[in-house]
Each structure stands twice: as structure tokens, then as C-alpha cells.
Motif scaffolding. Structure first.
Motif, PDB file in Angstrom:
ATOM      1  N   SER A   1      28.875  41.982  32.041  1.00 17.24           N
ATOM      2  CA  SER A   1      29.251  40.773  32.773  1.00 17.24           C
ATOM      3  C   SER A   1      30.713  40.451  32.499  1.00 17.24           C
ATOM      4  O   SER A   1      31.170  40.566  31.353  1.00 17.24           O
ATOM      5  CB  SER A   1      28.417  39.580  32.315  1.00 17.24           C
ATOM      6  N   VAL A   2      31.425  40.015  33.531  1.00 18.63           N
ATOM      7  CA  VAL A   2      32.814  39.581  33.352  1.00 18.63           C
ATOM      8  C   VAL A   2      32.804  38.252  32.615  1.00 18.63           C
ATOM      9  O   VAL A   2      32.149  37.304  33.044  1.00 18.63           O
ATOM     10  CB  VAL A   2      33.545  39.449  34.702  1.00 18.63           C
ATOM     11  N   ILE A   3      33.505  38.209  31.498  1.00 17.58           N
ATOM     12  CA  ILE A   3      33.604  36.984  30.690  1.00 17.58           C
ATOM     13  C   ILE A   3      34.882  36.221  31.017  1.00 17.58           C
ATOM     14  O   ILE A   3      34.893  35.007  31.104  1.00 17.58           O
ATOM     15  CB  ILE A   3      33.602  37.330  29.176  1.00 17.58           C
ATOM     16  N   ARG A   4      35.967  36.964  31.204  1.00 22.26           N
ATOM     17  CA  ARG A   4      37.265  36.320  31.427  1.00 22.26           C
ATOM     18  C   ARG A   4      38.170  37.253  32.221  1.00 22.26           C
ATOM     19  O   ARG A   4      38.122  38.467  32.040  1.00 22.26           O
ATOM     20  CB  ARG A   4      37.921  36.002  30.086  1.00 22.26           C
ATOM     21  N   ILE A   5      38.998  36.675  33.065  1.00 27.55           N
ATOM     22  CA  ILE A   5      40.016  37.450  33.772  1.00 27.55           C
ATOM     23  C   ILE A   5      41.288  37.360  32.946  1.00 27.55           C
ATOM     24  O   ILE A   5      41.809  36.272  32.706  1.00 27.55           O
ATOM     25  CB  ILE A   5      40.224  36.914  35.196  1.00 27.55           C
ATOM     26  N   LEU A   6      41.766  38.519  32.499  1.00 25.43           N
ATOM     27  CA  LEU A   6      42.964  38.563  31.660  1.00 25.43           C
ATOM     28  C   LEU A   6      44.230  38.597  32.500  1.00 25.43           C
ATOM     29  O   LEU A   6      45.278  38.128  32.065  1.00 25.43           O
ATOM     30  CB  LEU A   6      42.901  39.777  30.740  1.00 25.43           C
ATOM     31  N   GLY A   7      44.135  39.178  33.690  1.00 24.82           N
ATOM     32  CA  GLY A   7      45.295  39.240  34.577  1.00 24.82           C
ATOM     33  C   GLY A   7      44.886  39.654  35.977  1.00 24.82           C
ATOM     34  O   GLY A   7      44.086  40.565  36.145  1.00 24.82           O
ATOM     35  N   ARG A   8      45.435  38.974  36.944  1.00 30.80           N
ATOM     36  CA  ARG A   8      45.170  39.314  38.340  1.00 30.80           C
ATOM     37  C   ARG A   8      46.103  40.443  38.763  1.00 30.80           C
ATOM     38  O   ARG A   8      47.295  40.397  38.482  1.00 30.80           O
ATOM     39  CB  ARG A   8      45.430  38.119  39.254  1.00 30.80           C
ATOM     40  N   LYS A   9      45.540  41.437  39.424  1.00 31.68           N
ATOM     41  CA  LYS A   9      46.390  42.497  39.960  1.00 31.68           C
ATOM     42  C   LYS A   9      47.189  41.956  41.136  1.00 31.68           C
ATOM     43  O   LYS A   9      48.364  42.249  41.284  1.00 31.68           O
ATOM     44  CB  LYS A   9      45.560  43.694  40.401  1.00 31.68           C
ATOM     45  N   ARG A  10      46.521  41.171  41.966  1.00 30.83           N
ATOM     46  CA  ARG A  10      47.189  40.599  43.135  1.00 30.83           C
ATOM     47  C   ARG A  10      46.963  39.099  43.174  1.00 30.83           C
ATOM     48  O   ARG A  10      45.858  38.629  42.978  1.00 30.83           O
ATOM     49  CB  ARG A  10      46.628  41.210  44.417  1.00 30.83           C
ATOM     50  N   THR A  11      48.025  38.375  43.441  1.00 36.31           N
ATOM     51  CA  THR A  11      47.895  36.927  43.606  1.00 36.31           C
ATOM     52  C   THR A  11      48.173  36.533  45.044  1.00 36.31           C
ATOM     53  O   THR A  11      48.000  35.381  45.411  1.00 36.31           O
ATOM     54  CB  THR A  11      48.863  36.167  42.678  1.00 36.31           C
ATOM     55  N   GLN A  12      48.641  37.496  45.851  1.00 32.81           N
ATOM     56  CA  GLN A  12      48.924  37.220  47.246  1.00 32.81           C
ATOM     57  C   GLN A  12      47.961  38.009  48.126  1.00 32.81           C
ATOM     58  O   GLN A  12      47.752  39.197  47.915  1.00 32.81           O
ATOM     59  CB  GLN A  12      50.365  37.587  47.591  1.00 32.81           C
ATOM     60  N   ILE A  13      47.388  37.316  49.098  1.00 38.27           N
ATOM     61  CA  ILE A  13      46.388  37.895  49.995  1.00 38.27           C
ATOM     62  C   ILE A  13      46.862  37.726  51.431  1.00 38.27           C
ATOM     63  O   ILE A  13      47.347  36.649  51.801  1.00 38.27           O
ATOM     64  CB  ILE A  13      45.023  37.178  49.834  1.00 38.27           C
ATOM     65  N   VAL A  14      46.719  38.775  52.235  1.00 40.09           N
ATOM     66  CA  VAL A  14      47.061  38.717  53.660  1.00 40.09           C
ATOM     67  C   VAL A  14      45.784  38.451  54.444  1.00 40.09           C
ATOM     68  O   VAL A  14      44.731  39.025  54.140  1.00 40.09           O
ATOM     69  CB  VAL A  14      47.702  40.045  54.128  1.00 40.09           C
ATOM     70  N   GLY A  15      45.877  37.574  55.439  1.00 41.45           N
ATOM     71  CA  GLY A  15      44.698  37.281  56.251  1.00 41.45           C
ATOM     72  C   GLY A  15      45.050  36.548  57.525  1.00 41.45           C
ATOM     73  O   GLY A  15      46.223  36.393  57.873  1.00 41.45           O
TER      74      GLY A  15
END
Length: 168
Positions: free
Chosen positions: A54-68
């Protein structure tokens, strides 16, 4: 759907993360995972050799920008991400100071803000309006922004290309 963790330690096997245990982690994020413990002495069920966790914590986002694509609900604006691995639409406030005024249906770039629960939609802010999806060049610009690729080649690359010449 489900995710897979590639551990930093090469001696640890890949860990499967069920969809319900991915939290708000997205493809490529660096995460801390708790492995599920198996009872000793019990035979693993057929096909259950895969480690899970199970994911406990996000240490770093690979992407913070999303196109849509920008859309409007009854009371708010939202962006439908182009990336099918992004499971939720992103709620956004009315855009301001982004240069070009967006229209519904336009391709936009959203900066994700804090997202605490996978049971709620993430929020973000429109930081760039790319234009209508059928407008010339918007599709290419969307791909460049989606994969965070530069718009221009570095000067040394251009210089090397010029040095080769234009004859084949």
C-alpha cells in the motif's frame, strides 16, 4: 487501475499495489510503500506469489503539470486530463493572467495543487492555454507539454546540425 512499485533495492521484487491502495499516487511518482505481510507457514494461494503493498506517502511527484480539456459543470470549471492514467478530472477556478482567454473545449495546462484523498477530485490552476484541439499546432504543443519536452533545441545541437550542411 493497480500500480507497480519498482523498488530502489535491486534485491527486492516488484510490488503490486491494488487500485484501492494507490492513494493519490500517479504514474512515475516516488512513493513510500508498506509491503503486505504474509502469514508464515501458510502456502501461498495459486497465483499469489506477487508481493503486494500500500502507498503510505508520496515522496515526490514526477509531474505536477497535466494537459487536458477545459469543461464547465453546473457550478465550476474542470479539466479532463489527456493522460488516461490520471483517474480524476481536475477542478480549477476561473483562469486569470494566463495570457490568452480560454474557451470551453480548449486544451490547457494545469498545475496540480495538494491532493490528499483519492476519493475526491484534485484541484489545480490553469497556467497556460494551448488553444482549441483542432487548431494548427495545438496537438503537437499538447504532447510537448504532456511529456515536459523543450520547445527548442539547445544551441550546441543547432550548431552541430548546421555544421553537417543541408545536402544528403
Amino acid at each position: 487501475g493497480k500500480g507497480f512499485l519498482r523498488p530502489d533495492d535491486a534485491g527486492v521484487k516488484e510490488i503490486m499495489i491494488p487500485e484501492s491502495d494507490t492513494g493519490t499516487a500517479l504514474h512515475g511518482d516516488r512513493v513510500l510503500v508498506r509491503r503486505d505481510v504474509r502469514a508464515r507457514g501458510l502456502r501461498p494461494e495459486r497465483g499469489a506469489a506477487q508481493e503486494t503493498g500500500s502507498v503510505i506517502r508520496i515522496l515526490g511527484r514526477k509531474r505536477t503539470q497535466i494537459v487536458g480539456t477545459l469543461q464547465r459543470g453546473r457550478q465550476f470549471l474542470y479539466v479532463i486530463p489527456d493522460d488516461p492514467r490520471m483517474p480524476h478530472d481536475i477542478y480549477v477556478p476561473e483562469p486569470r493572467d494566463v495570457g490568452r482567454e480560454p474557451n470551453l473545449g480548449d486544451k490547457v495546462v494545469v498545475e496540480l495543487q495538494e491532493w490528499k484523498s483519492r476519493h475526491t477530485n484534485p484541484e489545480g490552476e490553469i497556467i497556460e492555454v494551448l488553444g482549441a484541439p483542432d487548431e494548427e499546432g495545438v496537438d503537437m504543443l499538447s504532447v510537448l507539454r504532456q511529456y515536459e519536452m523543450p520547445l527548442h533545441f539547445p544551441k550546441p545541437v543547432l550548431a552541430e546540425a548546421r555544421a553537417i550542411g543541408s545536402t544528403v
